[in-house]
Design a protein around this motif. Structure first.
Motif, PDB file in Angstrom:
ATOM      1  N   ALA A  70       0.817  -1.217   0.000  1.00 40.12           N
ATOM      2  CA  ALA A  70       0.000   0.000   0.000  1.00 40.12           C
ATOM      3  C   ALA A  70       0.850   1.265   0.000  1.00 40.12           C
ATOM      4  N   GLY A  71       2.184   1.089  -0.030  1.00 37.18           N
ATOM      5  CA  GLY A  71       3.085   2.231  -0.016  1.00 37.18           C
ATOM      6  C   GLY A  71       3.578   2.533   1.381  1.00 37.18           C
ATOM      7  N   PRO A  72       4.766   3.128   1.500  1.00 29.35           N
ATOM      8  CA  PRO A  72       5.343   3.391   2.816  1.00 29.35           C
ATOM      9  C   PRO A  72       4.504   4.342   3.666  1.00 29.35           C
ATOM     10  N   ASP A  73       3.698   5.206   3.034  1.00 28.62           N
ATOM     11  CA  ASP A  73       2.871   6.146   3.795  1.00 28.62           C
ATOM     12  C   ASP A  73       1.738   5.434   4.528  1.00 28.62           C
ATOM     13  N   ALA A  74       1.444   4.183   4.151  1.00 30.68           N
ATOM     14  CA  ALA A  74       0.392   3.425   4.833  1.00 30.68           C
ATOM     15  C   ALA A  74       0.880   2.831   6.149  1.00 30.68           C
TER      16      ALA A  74
END
Length: 280
Positions: free
Chosen positions: A151-155
């Motif tokens: 889901a991407g590192p920001d998740a």
């Protein structure tokens, strides 16, 4: 009164777990949102805050065994830790501590209550007789970091940004919608700013990995009800190996048994917690 740790020397973990002595047995703390999972703060981080206050209250330096009951969710912001000594002996001392927060109505709410025994880990002998073995895991560079999150590192939850966590791919099926059902989680763990582990940070480390409930096919928050930690030795410098297992999910509650091994292949921490699982 200034914080108990020097601004110039402390890491992010030290800063965010620091306490200020108001009067004997009473410490003030500013709980950081950087250790949150959603809106609630991580239970291991909070245990480290309480552990630091107890370390300043008791005559011995190191946590040996700490048992915490989590009474309600704790949010970032001001808090008060009230602690006391139950018994102080030559080699061990025992104390209690509670963390409180004041609501908008001006009323204090107790969030966590702890009973702990402290000693001096450096005074222990080196005679070790154990059948326990370090977990077999791939090298760190072959394990998954937050940068590999589908889901991407920001998740990644806020706490994940404070950690250097590399998860064993064999326990990451949940991240791609294919949980193993085995109730296991393993990983290499350190602090993102490079600070080496010590007995206090081990109180946080036991609760730092994603919950085993994910590998059982469950999702959502898994709040801790009770957590007991045994610190067995001061860890050697270098990354830790953390192994978490769940053998029994029943009635909406599960246990998590944790072993933490240091870079010298020593079992430095064990813990067990009871947590509430969200059943679909």
């Amino acid at each position: 009164m200034p914080d108990t740790l020097s601004e110039a020397t402390r890491s992010e973990f030290d800063r965010d777990t620091s306490v200020r002595l108001r009067e004997p047995g009473v410490h003030d703390a500013d709980l950081s949102p950087g250790w949150a999972i959603g809106h609630a703060l991580n239970g291991g981080y909070l245990l480290a805050v309480l552990g630091r206050a107890l370390g300043e209250t008791l005559p011995h330096p190191d946590p040996f065994t700490v048992t915490a009951h989590y009474l309600s969710a704790t949010a970032a912001g001001p808090a008060v830790v009230r602690s006391g000594t139950a018994r102080a002996g030559r080699t061990l001392s025992t104390g209690t501590a509670s963390l409180f927060q004041t609501g908008a109505d001006g009323e204090e709410t107790e969030r966590i209550r702890v009973l702990a025994t402290y000693g001096d880990l450096g005074a222990l002998g080196d005679d070790v007789r154990t059948s326990a073995k370090p977990p077999i895991m791939p090298p760190r560079e072959q394990c998954f970091s937050t940068q590999d999150n589908p889901a991407g590192p920001d998740a990644t939850p806020e706490i994940g940004k404070r950690l250097d966590l590399r998860l064993d791919p064999a326990t990451c099926g949940w991240a791609v919608g294919a949980p193993s059902g085995r109730g296991e989680m393993r990983g290499w763990l350190g602090l993102a700013d490079g600070r080496d582990a010590d007995p206090l940070s081990l109180l946080m480390a036991v609760d730092a990995l994603p919950p085993t409930a994910f590998e059982l096919g469950l999702s959502g928050w898994v709040p801790t009800v009770e957590l007991t930690v045994h610190v067995r030795a001061r860890p050697a410098p270098g990354p830790l190996r953390v192994c978490v297992t769940t053998a029994n999910l029943a009635g909406g509650f599960l246990e998590e048994d944790v072993q933490i091994w240091d870079s010298a292949d020593r079992l430095v921490t064990q813990s067990r917690q009871l947590a509430r699982a969200k059943l679909d």
